[in-house]
Motif scaffolding. Structure first.
Motif, PDB file in Angstrom:
ATOM      1  N   ALA A 150       5.571   6.421  -0.243  1.00 35.16           N
ATOM      2  CA  ALA A 150       4.516   7.203   0.416  1.00 35.16           C
ATOM      3  C   ALA A 150       3.841   6.364   1.507  1.00 35.16           C
ATOM      4  CB  ALA A 150       3.483   7.667  -0.607  1.00 35.16           C
ATOM      5  N   ASP A 151       3.483   5.117   1.179  1.00 36.28           N
ATOM      6  CA  ASP A 151       2.830   4.238   2.159  1.00 36.28           C
ATOM      7  C   ASP A 151       3.750   4.040   3.372  1.00 36.28           C
ATOM      8  OD1 ASP A 151       0.540   2.614   0.289  1.00 36.28           O
ATOM      9  OD2 ASP A 151       2.282   3.367  -0.779  1.00 36.28           O
ATOM     10  N   LYS A 152       5.038   3.815   3.069  1.00 36.34           N
ATOM     11  CA  LYS A 152       5.985   3.512   4.157  1.00 36.34           C
ATOM     12  C   LYS A 152       6.231   4.735   5.040  1.00 36.34           C
ATOM     13  CE  LYS A 152       7.993  -0.110   1.371  1.00 36.34           C
ATOM     14  NZ  LYS A 152       9.032  -0.546   0.479  1.00 36.34           N
ATOM     15  N   GLY A 207       0.591  -2.329  11.517  1.00 42.64           N
ATOM     16  CA  GLY A 207       0.479  -1.535  10.291  1.00 42.64           C
ATOM     17  C   GLY A 207       0.681  -2.434   9.086  1.00 42.64           C
ATOM     18  N   GLU A 208       0.035  -2.096   7.987  1.00 41.55           N
ATOM     19  CA  GLU A 208       0.109  -2.956   6.804  1.00 41.55           C
ATOM     20  C   GLU A 208       1.539  -3.200   6.337  1.00 41.55           C
ATOM     21  OE1 GLU A 208      -2.047  -1.709   3.275  1.00 41.55           O
ATOM     22  OE2 GLU A 208      -1.439  -3.562   2.276  1.00 41.55           O
ATOM     23  N   GLU A 209       2.370  -2.154   6.381  1.00 40.02           N
ATOM     24  CA  GLU A 209       3.674  -2.270   5.731  1.00 40.02           C
ATOM     25  C   GLU A 209       4.701  -3.091   6.509  1.00 40.02           C
ATOM     26  OE1 GLU A 209       3.354  -1.652   2.809  1.00 40.02           O
ATOM     27  OE2 GLU A 209       1.585  -0.364   2.903  1.00 40.02           O
ATOM     28  N   ASP A 210       4.412  -3.403   7.778  1.00 40.66           N
ATOM     29  CA  ASP A 210       5.339  -4.245   8.556  1.00 40.66           C
ATOM     30  C   ASP A 210       4.530  -5.235   9.380  1.00 40.66           C
ATOM     31  OD1 ASP A 210       7.901  -4.971   9.078  1.00 40.66           O
ATOM     32  OD2 ASP A 210       8.521  -2.985   9.801  1.00 40.66           O
ATOM     33  N   VAL A 221      -3.495   0.035  11.614  1.00 45.48           N
ATOM     34  CA  VAL A 221      -3.341   1.182  10.714  1.00 45.48           C
ATOM     35  C   VAL A 221      -3.088   0.784   9.260  1.00 45.48           C
ATOM     36  CG1 VAL A 221      -1.791   3.134  10.228  1.00 45.48           C
ATOM     37  CG2 VAL A 221      -2.475   2.642  12.591  1.00 45.48           C
ATOM     38  N   ASP A 222      -3.838   1.387   8.371  1.00 43.68           N
ATOM     39  CA  ASP A 222      -3.497   1.339   6.948  1.00 43.68           C
ATOM     40  C   ASP A 222      -3.089   2.757   6.557  1.00 43.68           C
ATOM     41  OD1 ASP A 222      -3.179   0.975   4.274  1.00 43.68           O
ATOM     42  OD2 ASP A 222      -4.971  -0.256   4.027  1.00 43.68           O
ATOM     43  N   PRO A 223      -1.797   2.964   6.241  1.00 42.87           N
ATOM     44  CA  PRO A 223      -1.318   4.336   5.987  1.00 42.87           C
ATOM     45  C   PRO A 223      -1.930   4.946   4.736  1.00 42.87           C
ATOM     46  CG  PRO A 223       0.389   2.741   5.438  1.00 42.87           C
ATOM     47  CD  PRO A 223      -0.717   1.969   6.125  1.00 42.87           C
ATOM     48  N   ILE A 224      -2.116   4.119   3.696  1.00 40.82           N
ATOM     49  CA  ILE A 224      -2.848   4.566   2.500  1.00 40.82           C
ATOM     50  C   ILE A 224      -3.686   3.379   2.045  1.00 40.82           C
ATOM     51  CG2 ILE A 224      -2.711   5.335   0.093  1.00 40.82           C
ATOM     52  CD1 ILE A 224      -0.045   6.685   0.757  1.00 40.82           C
ATOM     53  N   ASP A 225      -4.985   3.526   2.088  1.00 44.84           N
ATOM     54  CA  ASP A 225      -5.846   2.475   1.557  1.00 44.84           C
ATOM     55  C   ASP A 225      -6.383   2.973   0.216  1.00 44.84           C
ATOM     56  OD1 ASP A 225      -7.213  -0.142   1.932  1.00 44.84           O
ATOM     57  OD2 ASP A 225      -8.933   1.144   1.512  1.00 44.84           O
ATOM     58  N   GLY A 226      -6.175   2.128  -0.798  1.00 42.61           N
ATOM     59  CA  GLY A 226      -6.487   2.562  -2.163  1.00 42.61           C
ATOM     60  C   GLY A 226      -5.193   2.985  -2.841  1.00 42.61           C
ATOM     61  N   THR A 227      -4.105   2.268  -2.556  1.00 42.76           N
ATOM     62  CA  THR A 227      -2.792   2.642  -3.094  1.00 42.76           C
ATOM     63  C   THR A 227      -2.775   2.643  -4.622  1.00 42.76           C
ATOM     64  OG1 THR A 227      -1.635   1.918  -1.139  1.00 42.76           O
ATOM     65  CG2 THR A 227      -0.352   1.957  -3.136  1.00 42.76           C
ATOM     66  N   ALA A 228      -3.457   1.687  -5.251  1.00 40.47           N
ATOM     67  CA  ALA A 228      -3.451   1.650  -6.723  1.00 40.47           C
ATOM     68  C   ALA A 228      -4.118   2.915  -7.275  1.00 40.47           C
ATOM     69  CB  ALA A 228      -4.147   0.391  -7.226  1.00 40.47           C
TER      70      ALA A 228
HETATM   71 CA    CA Z   1      -2.423   0.171   2.232  1.00 45.98          CA
END
Ligand code: CA
Ligand code: IPD
Ligand code: CA
Length: 268
Positions: free
Chosen positions: A48-50, A71-74, A93-100
């Motif tokens: 989902a984040d990616k 972006g966080e993921e790369d 960009v943080d695509p989803i912050d609060g992933t946990a």
């Molecule tokens: Ca994140």
């Protein structure tokens, strides 16, 4: 960047973050099917984040091909890229912050998009799809929640409300414990939401009176920093040193709380 160019980017980012929010929310509704990967201690990620980051990256690259992206993921590759090209405009960009929280079914996560131009944050947007709340700011034009102006809490003392406190295992627990001990001794109260970005948006909206985290990354906090400044709050200089690439502590809130909150932090 002139005001038309900035407005065009703001309008684009506003519709993009809603689209990204809708994609993220689709994943949230079928999260049981997602494979969880571990990036570090208590640091998780899924497709989902990616996928959300890829959507935002692709759409910005098409619309504003000369702008850079972090972006966080790369992040490592992105940092090498914009450093090599001395890029003036960088979307952070943080695509989803609060992933946990997202992966555990807690509806308190968000998407964060900021635009940095020559080292200054010009745009900041944070969208919480579960509550349909869009926090947005342009430098010098105030902060908005769903298009209505927001402002920082009227707090004179730490007793006047709740302070968000974030923690990750990137740092030693004593950094956070020191802050908490002093805050609680003074009659303050803390909240740890699990989304640094959303906590910062809540500071801007006056729901929290401040926020502290001993280490946070640029994608977690740049949009929130602009929101807080535009809502009339104080934020320490997060981008000092190599904050953009390596992160820094963050301390912010209602202006009268600056001296006392600064005293709660462990000296570096
Ligand atoms: Ca994140
Ligand atoms: C984390 C969250 C958390 C904060 C961490 C971040 P993620 O981001 O914002 O609240 O304490 O510093 O890394 O992993 O959920 O995107
Ligand atoms: Ca994050």
């Amino acid at each position: 960047m002139n005001s038309n160019e900035r407005q065009a980017r703001f309008d684009f980012a506003k519709s993009l973050i809603l689209k990204a929010g809708s994609l993220a929310h689709d994943y949230f509704e079928r999260r049981e099917a997602l494979t969880i990967e571990h990036k570090g201690l208590q640091d998780v990620v899924s497709i989902a984040d990616k996928a959300v980051e890829q959507l935002i990256r692709d759409e910005l690259a098409t619309a504003f091909s000369k702008d850079g992206f972090l972006g966080e993921e790369d992040a490592e590759r992105d940092i090498a890229n914009f450093s090599a090209n001395a890029t003036s405009h960088i979307w952070v960009v943080d695509p989803i912050d609060g992933t946990a929280l997202f992966l555990n079914g807690i509806p308190s996560w968000c998407i964060s998009i900021a635009l940095l131009v020559d080292g200054e944050i010009q745009l900041g947007l944070i969208y919480d799809p579960c509550n349909n709340e869009l926090f947005a700011a342009q430098k010098g034009l105030g902060a908005l929640l769903n298009d209505k102006p927001i402002s920082i809490a009227d707090a004179q003392s730490v007793k006047d409300g709740m302070i968000g406190v974030g923690f990750s295992h990137r740092v030693k627990p004593n950094t956070c414990l020191h802050f908490l001990e002093h805050l609680l001794n003074d009659g303050g109260m803390y909240v740890r939401s699990g989304s640094g970005a959303l906590s910062l948006a809540y500071v801007a909206a006056g729901r929290l009176i401040g926020y502290y985290e001993p280490h946070i990354n640029a994608w977690d906090c740049l949009a929130g920093i602009l929101l807080i400044e535009e809502a009339g709050g104080w934020v320490d200089d997060f981008l000092s040193g190599n904050g953009l690439a390596q992160g820094n502590p963050i301390l912010c809130g209602a202006k009268p709380l600056k001296p006392v909150m600064s005293d709660y932090c462990l000296p570096e």
